[in-house]
Write a protein that holds these residues in place. Sequence first.
Motif, short mmCIF file in Angstrom:
data_model
loop_
_atom_site.label_atom_id
_atom_site.label_comp_id
_atom_site.label_asym_id
_atom_site.label_seq_id
_atom_site.Cartn_x
_atom_site.Cartn_y
_atom_site.Cartn_z
N HIS A 20 51.92 42.49 67.96
CA HIS A 20 51.75 41.64 66.77
C HIS A 20 51.68 40.16 67.12
O HIS A 20 50.95 39.40 66.47
CB HIS A 20 52.86 41.94 65.77
N ARG A 21 52.38 39.75 68.15
CA ARG A 21 52.27 38.35 68.57
C ARG A 21 50.87 38.07 69.12
O ARG A 21 50.29 37.00 68.84
CB ARG A 21 53.34 38.05 69.63
N ASN A 24 48.52 37.89 66.18
CA ASN A 24 48.65 36.62 65.47
C ASN A 24 47.88 35.52 66.20
O ASN A 24 47.27 34.65 65.56
CB ASN A 24 50.12 36.23 65.33
N LYS A 27 44.14 35.93 65.54
CA LYS A 27 43.72 35.44 64.22
C LYS A 27 43.38 33.96 64.26
O LYS A 27 42.53 33.48 63.51
CB LYS A 27 44.83 35.68 63.20
N ASN A 85 58.95 38.50 63.38
CA ASN A 85 57.51 38.74 63.48
C ASN A 85 56.99 39.64 62.37
O ASN A 85 55.91 40.21 62.46
CB ASN A 85 57.18 39.33 64.86
N SER A 198 53.12 33.78 70.45
CA SER A 198 51.70 33.79 70.06
C SER A 198 50.96 32.60 70.65
O SER A 198 49.79 32.71 71.04
CB SER A 198 51.57 33.78 68.53
#
Length: 214
Positions: A20-21, A24, A27, A85, A198
């Motif tokens: 997920h980091r 992110n 993105k 997170n 991130s």
Amino acid sequence: MIQVDIWSDVRCPFCYIGKHRFENALKKFQYKENVAIEWHSFQLDANIETNPEISTLEYLAKAKNISAEQAKEMFAGAQKLASENGLEMDLENSVVANSYNAHLLIQLAKSRHLANQMEEALFEAHFKEAKNIDDKNLLVEIAKSLGIAETEAREALNSSNFAAAVKEDELQAQRIGVRGVPFFVFNNKYAVSGAQASDTFLEVLEKVWQETSA
């Protein structure tokens, strides 16, 4: 084009956080449509025996040769990081399970261009829903939820069709010196180990893009 190879184990809380980091960071990356991601299998403990009857806390304390209190502190740290997170993680109730069958399913998903979705679904099943990721019936249901036919999922789990792919990923990890996961490799040149911030992932993406463009 930037190629990102990720070695991961769905039993690993920091792999879930690292995923997920990295996402992110992606993105925020201006050229994210030019990033190709490939997931690779890695078992932190290939010899672990699936046992829904014992607590993960008990297993961790024994495996690490630490006290139950120390294991609780480790869980608390990981859960705090997960929460920061935006992830739910029920570590104390998660099932002690061998991840080999989950990796067979990931390899099947890779052949259908669904690896990222499969990784996420397995992480959620293991950490958020505290389900047994070595239960073949559960794995088939997860595969079906992603549009993979039940017959294909069961064949992947009950045959050696994807065993070589799992083994090759693990051998490749050995060749490049992977000692733990998550492990990210950018364009076969830059490596990032662990669930880094991130911003760190974003810096690497931008550096690799500048080199590629030049």
